[in-house]
Design a protein around this motif. Structure first.
Motif, short mmCIF file in Angstrom:
data_model
loop_
_atom_site.label_atom_id
_atom_site.label_comp_id
_atom_site.label_asym_id
_atom_site.label_seq_id
_atom_site.Cartn_x
_atom_site.Cartn_y
_atom_site.Cartn_z
N VAL A 1 1.21 -1.39 -0.22
CA VAL A 1 0.23 -0.01 -0.29
C VAL A 1 0.94 0.88 0.17
CG1 VAL A 1 -1.81 1.17 1.86
CG2 VAL A 1 -1.56 -1.44 1.46
N GLN A 2 0.15 2.23 -0.99
CA GLN A 2 1.41 3.90 -0.78
C GLN A 2 0.80 4.36 -0.36
OE1 GLN A 2 2.43 3.99 -4.99
NE2 GLN A 2 3.69 6.55 -4.57
N GLY A 3 1.79 5.46 -0.01
CA GLY A 3 1.27 6.42 0.94
C GLY A 3 1.80 8.29 0.55
N SER A 4 1.26 8.86 0.82
CA SER A 4 1.49 10.46 1.12
C SER A 4 1.59 10.56 2.57
CB SER A 4 1.70 10.76 0.09
OG SER A 4 -0.10 10.92 -0.83
N CYS A 5 2.15 11.73 2.83
CA CYS A 5 2.48 13.16 4.52
C CYS A 5 2.80 13.22 3.99
CB CYS A 5 2.26 11.75 5.52
SG CYS A 5 3.88 11.04 5.16
N ILE A 6 2.28 14.56 4.79
CA ILE A 6 3.71 15.91 4.88
C ILE A 6 4.81 15.19 5.60
CG2 ILE A 6 4.24 18.45 5.40
CD1 ILE A 6 1.76 17.76 3.42
N ASP A 7 4.49 14.81 6.83
CA ASP A 7 6.37 14.71 7.66
C ASP A 7 6.22 13.45 8.10
OD1 ASP A 7 8.64 14.86 8.54
OD2 ASP A 7 7.63 16.17 10.69
N PHE A 8 6.45 11.97 7.44
CA PHE A 8 6.37 10.89 7.72
C PHE A 8 7.19 10.25 8.92
CE2 PHE A 8 9.01 6.66 7.12
CZ PHE A 8 7.41 5.63 6.87
N GLU A 9 8.45 11.37 9.73
CA GLU A 9 8.97 10.64 10.82
C GLU A 9 8.31 11.09 12.33
OE1 GLU A 9 12.48 9.94 10.63
OE2 GLU A 9 12.12 9.31 8.38
N ASN A 10 7.40 12.21 11.73
CA ASN A 10 7.16 12.39 12.64
C ASN A 10 5.22 11.76 12.52
OD1 ASN A 10 7.99 14.29 14.41
ND2 ASN A 10 7.19 15.74 13.11
N GLU A 11 5.12 10.88 11.59
CA GLU A 11 3.64 10.52 11.18
C GLU A 11 3.93 8.96 11.34
OE1 GLU A 11 0.64 11.05 10.89
OE2 GLU A 11 1.60 13.73 10.76
N ARG A 12 5.11 8.15 11.21
CA ARG A 12 5.84 6.10 11.09
C ARG A 12 4.80 6.32 12.32
NH1 ARG A 12 8.46 2.44 12.52
NH2 ARG A 12 8.36 0.65 10.85
N PRO A 13 5.33 6.90 13.24
CA PRO A 13 4.81 5.44 14.82
C PRO A 13 3.21 6.04 15.19
CG PRO A 13 6.72 8.26 15.25
CD PRO A 13 5.78 7.52 13.78
N LYS A 14 2.19 6.94 14.13
CA LYS A 14 0.83 7.07 14.45
C LYS A 14 0.98 5.93 13.58
CE LYS A 14 0.37 11.92 15.81
NZ LYS A 14 0.47 13.31 14.30
N ILE A 15 1.36 5.84 12.35
CA ILE A 15 0.55 4.50 11.16
C ILE A 15 1.17 2.55 12.26
CG2 ILE A 15 1.74 3.48 9.18
CD1 ILE A 15 2.52 6.18 8.20
N MET A 16 2.74 3.04 12.60
CA MET A 16 2.87 1.68 13.34
C MET A 16 1.46 1.74 14.69
SD MET A 16 4.90 0.53 11.07
CE MET A 16 4.65 -1.01 11.93
N GLU A 17 1.38 2.64 15.74
CA GLU A 17 0.54 2.39 16.41
C GLU A 17 -0.84 1.40 15.76
OE1 GLU A 17 -1.86 5.15 19.96
OE2 GLU A 17 0.26 5.67 19.23
N PHE A 18 -1.46 2.47 14.69
CA PHE A 18 -2.84 2.08 14.00
C PHE A 18 -2.87 0.19 13.08
CE2 PHE A 18 -5.65 1.29 10.85
CZ PHE A 18 -7.05 2.12 10.90
N ILE A 19 -2.11 0.24 13.10
CA ILE A 19 -1.13 -0.99 12.49
C ILE A 19 -1.29 -2.08 13.97
CG2 ILE A 19 -0.26 -2.27 11.38
CD1 ILE A 19 0.83 -0.34 9.61
N GLY A 20 -1.09 -1.63 14.91
CA GLY A 20 -0.66 -2.38 16.03
C GLY A 20 -2.42 -2.53 16.51
N THR A 21 -3.31 -2.34 16.75
CA THR A 21 -4.26 -2.50 16.85
C THR A 21 -5.11 -2.81 15.82
OG1 THR A 21 -5.27 -0.15 15.63
CG2 THR A 21 -4.19 0.61 17.56
N LEU A 22 -4.51 -2.96 14.55
CA LEU A 22 -5.80 -3.92 13.60
C LEU A 22 -4.54 -5.76 13.79
CD1 LEU A 22 -5.64 -2.36 10.54
CD2 LEU A 22 -7.19 -2.72 11.64
N GLU A 23 -3.41 -5.43 14.78
CA GLU A 23 -3.09 -6.44 15.53
C GLU A 23 -3.53 -7.24 16.80
OE1 GLU A 23 1.91 -6.26 13.31
OE2 GLU A 23 0.95 -5.06 15.50
N TRP A 24 -3.98 -6.01 17.41
CA TRP A 24 -4.40 -6.80 18.92
C TRP A 24 -5.56 -7.47 18.21
CZ3 TRP A 24 -8.48 -4.32 21.51
CH2 TRP A 24 -8.72 -5.14 22.90
N GLY A 25 -6.63 -6.47 17.52
CA GLY A 25 -8.02 -6.89 17.03
C GLY A 25 -8.03 -8.27 16.26
#
Length: 137
Positions: A14-38
């Motif tokens: 999946v390709q994505g775009s954002c403004i500041d990846f260095e700050n957004e990557r932890p948020k993305i991984m946290e969201f994916i962690g909720t999918l893994e938890w579910g």
């Protein structure tokens, strides 16, 4: 020159775009962690930057097809999305779920693993038999 390519299992990219990846990557991984938890499963998911252009940071998220299959069993809403493939439906669903979590990214399906086949692969169950040919005469 001897080149060694990475031996990586087939992944849904999946390709994505954002403004500041260095700050957004932890948020993305946290969201994916909720999918893994579910899903009660640790998926082989990677998220990495793929470059910058015109002020945008581009990134790829690599999903294991087995993990996506597990999510399909848990979340039947994925099948209700408007897409041609299951992978496209998954990306549309993922984008909507991220927006619900106030994560604004532009996501699209980049690559889907396909089985490599040489020549034609026909399903023998869909052949016509001689009796159907006689009816057409």
């Amino acid at each position: 020159m001897n080149r060694k390519f990475a031996d990586r299992p087939p992944m849904i990219i999946v390709q994505g775009s954002c403004i500041d990846f260095e700050n957004e990557r932890p948020k993305i991984m946290e969201f994916i962690g909720t999918l893994e938890w579910g899903a009660h499963e640790k998926g082989k998911i990677e998220c990495s930057s793929s470059g910058k252009a015109l002020g945008w940071d581009f990134f790829h998220i690599y999903f294991d097809p087995d993990f996506v299959g597990k999510l399909l069993d848990i979340y039947p809403d994925i099948q209700k999305q408007e897409g041609n493939d299951i992978e496209q439906r998954f990306v549309l669903w993922l984008s909507k779920q991220m927006k619900k979590s106030k994560l604004e990214y532009y996501l699209k399906l980049s690559d889907v693993p396909r089985e490599t086949v040489r020549g034609f692969r026909l399903n023998p169950d869909h052949y016509r038999d001689d009796s159907e040919l006689e009816k057409l005469r």
